[in-house]
Design a protein around this motif. Structure first.
Motif, PDB file in Angstrom:
ATOM      1  N   PRO A 103      -9.434  -2.948  31.262  1.00 50.87           N
ATOM      2  CA  PRO A 103     -10.435  -3.382  30.019  1.00 50.87           C
ATOM      3  C   PRO A 103      -9.738  -4.056  28.901  1.00 50.87           C
ATOM      4  O   PRO A 103      -8.477  -3.552  28.752  1.00 50.87           O
ATOM      5  CB  PRO A 103     -11.163  -1.807  29.860  1.00 50.87           C
ATOM      6  N   LYS A 104     -10.398  -4.421  28.196  1.00 52.63           N
ATOM      7  CA  LYS A 104      -9.730  -5.066  26.917  1.00 52.63           C
ATOM      8  C   LYS A 104     -10.589  -4.564  25.673  1.00 52.63           C
ATOM      9  O   LYS A 104     -11.433  -5.200  25.114  1.00 52.63           O
ATOM     10  CB  LYS A 104      -9.872  -6.569  26.846  1.00 52.63           C
ATOM     11  N   THR A 144      -0.921  -2.738  27.966  1.00 54.13           N
ATOM     12  CA  THR A 144      -1.513  -2.611  29.021  1.00 54.13           C
ATOM     13  C   THR A 144      -2.480  -1.365  29.142  1.00 54.13           C
ATOM     14  O   THR A 144      -2.262  -0.414  28.729  1.00 54.13           O
ATOM     15  CB  THR A 144      -0.902  -2.440  30.615  1.00 54.13           C
ATOM     16  N   GLN A 145      -4.067  -1.882  29.290  1.00 51.37           N
ATOM     17  CA  GLN A 145      -4.745  -0.675  29.621  1.00 51.37           C
ATOM     18  C   GLN A 145      -5.361  -0.430  31.255  1.00 51.37           C
ATOM     19  O   GLN A 145      -5.429  -1.584  31.820  1.00 51.37           O
ATOM     20  CB  GLN A 145      -6.037  -0.827  28.652  1.00 51.37           C
ATOM     21  N   PHE A 185     -11.007   8.083  34.318  1.00 46.64           N
ATOM     22  CA  PHE A 185      -9.816   7.908  33.726  1.00 46.64           C
ATOM     23  C   PHE A 185      -9.580   6.688  32.798  1.00 46.64           C
ATOM     24  O   PHE A 185     -10.004   5.618  33.270  1.00 46.64           O
ATOM     25  CB  PHE A 185      -8.492   8.113  34.449  1.00 46.64           C
ATOM     26  N   TRP A 186      -8.877   6.651  31.677  1.00 52.42           N
ATOM     27  CA  TRP A 186      -8.596   5.582  30.869  1.00 52.42           C
ATOM     28  C   TRP A 186      -6.947   5.898  30.357  1.00 52.42           C
ATOM     29  O   TRP A 186      -6.483   6.742  30.046  1.00 52.42           O
ATOM     30  CB  TRP A 186      -9.432   5.793  29.657  1.00 52.42           C
ATOM     31  N   PHE A 187      -6.202   4.605  31.000  1.00 54.92           N
ATOM     32  CA  PHE A 187      -4.824   4.946  30.804  1.00 54.92           C
ATOM     33  C   PHE A 187      -4.508   3.821  29.689  1.00 54.92           C
ATOM     34  O   PHE A 187      -4.972   2.446  29.622  1.00 54.92           O
ATOM     35  CB  PHE A 187      -4.090   4.649  31.941  1.00 54.92           C
ATOM     36  N   PHE A 188      -3.494   4.140  28.780  1.00 56.32           N
ATOM     37  CA  PHE A 188      -2.731   3.223  27.710  1.00 56.32           C
ATOM     38  C   PHE A 188      -1.214   3.163  28.015  1.00 56.32           C
ATOM     39  O   PHE A 188      -0.511   4.159  27.894  1.00 56.32           O
ATOM     40  CB  PHE A 188      -3.097   3.722  26.196  1.00 56.32           C
ATOM     41  N   GLU A 189      -0.676   1.959  28.092  1.00 56.64           N
ATOM     42  CA  GLU A 189       0.882   1.896  28.478  1.00 56.64           C
ATOM     43  C   GLU A 189       1.350   2.278  26.863  1.00 56.64           C
ATOM     44  O   GLU A 189       0.599   1.805  25.740  1.00 56.64           O
ATOM     45  CB  GLU A 189       0.993   0.616  28.767  1.00 56.64           C
ATOM     46  N   GLY A 235      -5.696   8.813  20.458  1.00 54.38           N
ATOM     47  CA  GLY A 235      -5.443   7.500  21.192  1.00 54.38           C
ATOM     48  C   GLY A 235      -5.259   6.298  20.265  1.00 54.38           C
ATOM     49  O   GLY A 235      -5.209   6.327  19.016  1.00 54.38           O
ATOM     50  N   PRO A 236      -5.416   5.143  20.574  1.00 55.96           N
ATOM     51  CA  PRO A 236      -4.919   4.050  19.629  1.00 55.96           C
ATOM     52  C   PRO A 236      -5.901   3.440  18.978  1.00 55.96           C
ATOM     53  O   PRO A 236      -5.710   2.265  18.241  1.00 55.96           O
ATOM     54  CB  PRO A 236      -4.535   2.755  20.748  1.00 55.96           C
TER      55      PRO A 236
END
Length: 505
Positions: free
Chosen positions: A80-81, A88-89, A104-108, A141-142
Motif C-alpha cells: 500500500p501507499k 517500504t510498506q 497485518f500492516w508492516f512498516f519498514e 505508527g508513522p
C-alpha cells in the motif's frame, strides 16, 4: 480450594446467561471501548464474520506465499501507499485452512542506518478484541488521522523510527481480520508463530532482524502466550535439528530470533494487580478519583476476589475462571460510574469510544473505501473493537488466567523482558504492574526486588524511573496514561530505541 461462598458462586454462574448485558456493563467492560448505551446486538452469538464477496479479488495481491512446512497456511501480500512514509510498506492476510484470516500492516524502519538489519517489532493491541491498527494510528505508527478521519498526517515519533513494525489484527474478527472465532490466548499465539515463520520465509531480506514481541493492556495475555509458542517451538525445532531428524519440509523453518518481549500497562497477573485498584483511585501521585469509603469497599472485596482468582490459577478452566472475572470486576463499578477516564485518572471520559475522540477519527479513516482498497481489505467494515470477541474471551475464562507464569522460562532462557506502565492509568495501573514484577518467581527475583529505581532522563528532563536486573526491566512512565506512546510520544520513542539497542535507562 473452595470458592468463597455458594452465594458468590451462584451470582457468578448466573452471569453466564447474560453474555451481552454483562460484557457491555461498565464494571465488566474495562478494556474494550464499547459503552453500555450501544452494545452489539446478540454479540456473544452473532455469526462468523465473512469476507465481502465484491472485495475478494486474487488479482489485488502482488504475492501469495506458502511453505511446505506449514501446509495449512498462506500469506497474501501487497504494497500500500499510505501514511506518506518513504519506507517500504506491506499489508495483507495470513490465511489458514480453518477459515481464519489475520490482517497485518508492516512498516519498514524509516531512519535505521542498516534497514535490513533493523530489529522487528510485532505489536498487538488488547481489548480483548481490539485492532492493532488502532495502536498504529493512535500510538506508535508513522501517521495519525486528521480530525474527522478524511486524511492522515505524518507522526515522526512512531516506533518505526529505528525498527520494522508489524501491526497484527488478532484475535480474529477485529480490525480487518475475519473467520472462525478463537477465544483463547494460547491458541492465538500458535497462529502468530506460523505468521512469523511465513513472514521471515517470504522476506529473507529481514532474516537478520531480531524479533521483539510487544503489546498493551490485554497484550499482557497475548504477549506471554505468543512468546511461549515461539520459544517452545524454537526449542523443539533446535532439538530435532541437532539430532538430524528434521523432514525436508521442516528444514524450511527457522529458529525465530526472539530477543525480547514488552508489555505496556498490561493485565498479566490479576491476583496481584486487582489489589491495587484502590491505591490508584484514592492514594496515587495524582488527585483522588473516588471517596475513601468507595476505596475501602474495594479493599473489603479484594480477599474474596483473591480467593476466586486463586481457584482460577489452580484449575485454569472456564468454570473456575469466569466467577473470578465476574466478581472482581464488580469492584470497579464505582470508578466506571464516576465519569473519570479509566485509562487516565487526570481526565474525564470523552466521546464514549475508548474515552478518546481520536478513535472515531481512526474508524472513519479505515472505513473509507479507497483506504480499504489500498490495504487490500477483504471486508467492507473496519471493526476497531469487537463486543463478540470480548464476550468470547470473557466467558472462556481467559481473562483471569495466570499468563504471568509464562514469563520466568523466557527470562531463564536469556530473553529480555520489559514491563512499562504510564503512571496515570487506572485500569492496568503501575502499582499493580510493579508489584507483580517484584513478586515474580525467577532466579533473579531477590536481586530485582532489591535493585534501585533509577531516574530515566530524556533530553535532560525526568521521563520516569526504571529498575533493571540482568534481562528484566520495569519502567514507570511519568505523566502517561494507558496508551503511553499517545501521551508521551517523545519519551516512549526514547524508551523503545534504548530497549532495542540494549542501552540502560
Amino acid at each position: 480450594m473452595k470458592l468463597a461462598s455458594s452465594a458468590v458462586w451462584s451470582f457468578a454462574v448466573a452471569g453466564l446467561a447474560l453474555a451481552t448485558g454483562v460484557a457491555a456493563s461498565p464494571a465488566q467492560h474495562v478494556f474494550a471501548p464499547h459503552r453500555p448505551e450501544a452494545p452489539e446486538t446478540n454479540a456473544a452469538v452473532s455469526p462468523v464474520r465473512h469476507a465481502t464477496p465484491s472485495l475478494v479479488d486474487s488479482a489485488k495481491w502482488e504475492r501469495i506465499e506458502s511453505m511446505a512446512a506449514l501446509p495449512n497456511y498462506q500469506l497474501r501480500v501487497k504494497q500500500p501507499k499510505l501514511c506518506e512514509t518513504n519506507a517500504t510498506q506491506y499489508s495483507g492476510y495470513l490465511d489458514t485452512d480453518e477459515d481464519r484470516h489475520f490482517f497485518f500492516w508492516f512498516f519498514e524502519a524509516r531512519n535505521s542506518p542498516k534497514r535490513k538489519e533493523a530489529p522487528l517489532i510485532l505489536w498487538m493491541n488488547g481489548g480483548p478484541g481490539c485492532s492493532s491498527s488502532t495502536g498504529m494510528l493512535m500510538e506508535l505508527g508513522p501517521c495519525r488521522p486528521d480530525k474527522g478521519g478524511a486524511s492522515v498526517s505524518p507522526h515522526k515519533y512512531g516506533w518505526d523510527d529505528q525498527a520494522h513494525v508489524i501491526f497484527l489484527d488478532q484475535p480474529l474478527n477485529v480490525g480487518f481480520s475475519y473467520g472462525s472465532d478463537v477465544f483463547n490466548s494460547i491458541a492465538a499465539g500458535k497462529d502468530v508463530y506460523s505468521f512469523l515463520q511465513l513472514f521471515y520465509h517470504s522476506f529473507p531480506e529481514y532474516s537478520k532482524s531480531e524479533l521483539h514481541i510487544f503489546g498493551e493492556s490485554y497484550g499482557g495475555h497475548y504477549v506471554p502466550a505468543t512468546a511461549k509458542a515461539i520459544h517452545e517451538t524454537n526449542l523443539e525445532f533446535s532439538q530435532k535439528q541437532s539430532l538430524g531428524v528434521l523432514s525436508t519440509a521442516e528444514k524450511q523453518k527457522r529458529v525465530l530470533p526472539l530477543t525480547s518481549i514488552g508489555i505496556g500497562n498490561g493485565l498479566t497477573d490479576p491476583l496481584i494487580q486487582y489489589k491495587y485498584y484502590s491505591t490508584m483511585a484514592c492514594n496515587s501521585t495524582y488527585d483522588p478519583v473516588l471517596s475513601k469509603s468507595q476505596c475501602d469497599e474495594m479493599d473489603r472485596s479484594y480477599p474474596t476476589c483473591a480467593r476466586l482468582i486463586d481457584a482460577c490459577y489452580k484449575w485454569q478452566n472456564a468454570l473456575a475462571c469466569y466467577p473470578a472475572e465476574a466478581y472482581c470486576n464488580r469492584m470497579l463499578t464505582a470508578y466506571a460510574q464516576s465519569g473519570a477516564n479509566v485509562y487516565d485518572v487526570r481526565i474525564p471520559c470523552e466521546g464514549g469510544n475508548l474515552c478518546y475522540p481520536i478513535i472515531s477519527d481512526i474508524d472513519a479513516y479505515l472505513n473509507r473505501p479507497e483506504v480499504q482498497k489500498e490495504l487490500g481489505s477483504d471486508v467492507s467494515e473496519f471493526v476497531s473493537c469487537s463486543q463478540k470477541v470480548y464476550a468470547g474471551f470473557t466467558f472462556s475464562g481467559d481473562w483471569m488466567k495466570p499468563y504471568v507464569s509464562e514469563i520466568p522460562p523466557l527470562l531463564e532462557a536469556g530473553i529480555r523482558v520489559l514491563i512499562y506502565a504510564g503512571d496515570a492509568d487506572f485500569i492496568c495501573n503501575w502499582y499493580g504492574n510493579k508489584a507483580w514484577s517484584v513478586a515474580l518467581e525467577w532466579s533473579g527475583k531477590d536481586k530485582f526486588a532489591n535493585a534501585a529505581d533509577k531516574e530515566w532522563l530524556v533530553d535532560g528532563k525526568s521521563a520516569g524511573e526504571a529498575r533493571t536486573y540482568e534481562n528484566f526491566s520495569f519502567v514507570r512512565v511519568f505523566e502517561a496514561g494507558h496508551m503511553v506512546p499517545y501521551d508521551q510520544p517523545v519519551n516512549s520513542l526514547d524508551m523503545i530505541n534504548r530497549w532495542l539497542a540494549a542501552k540502560p535507562f
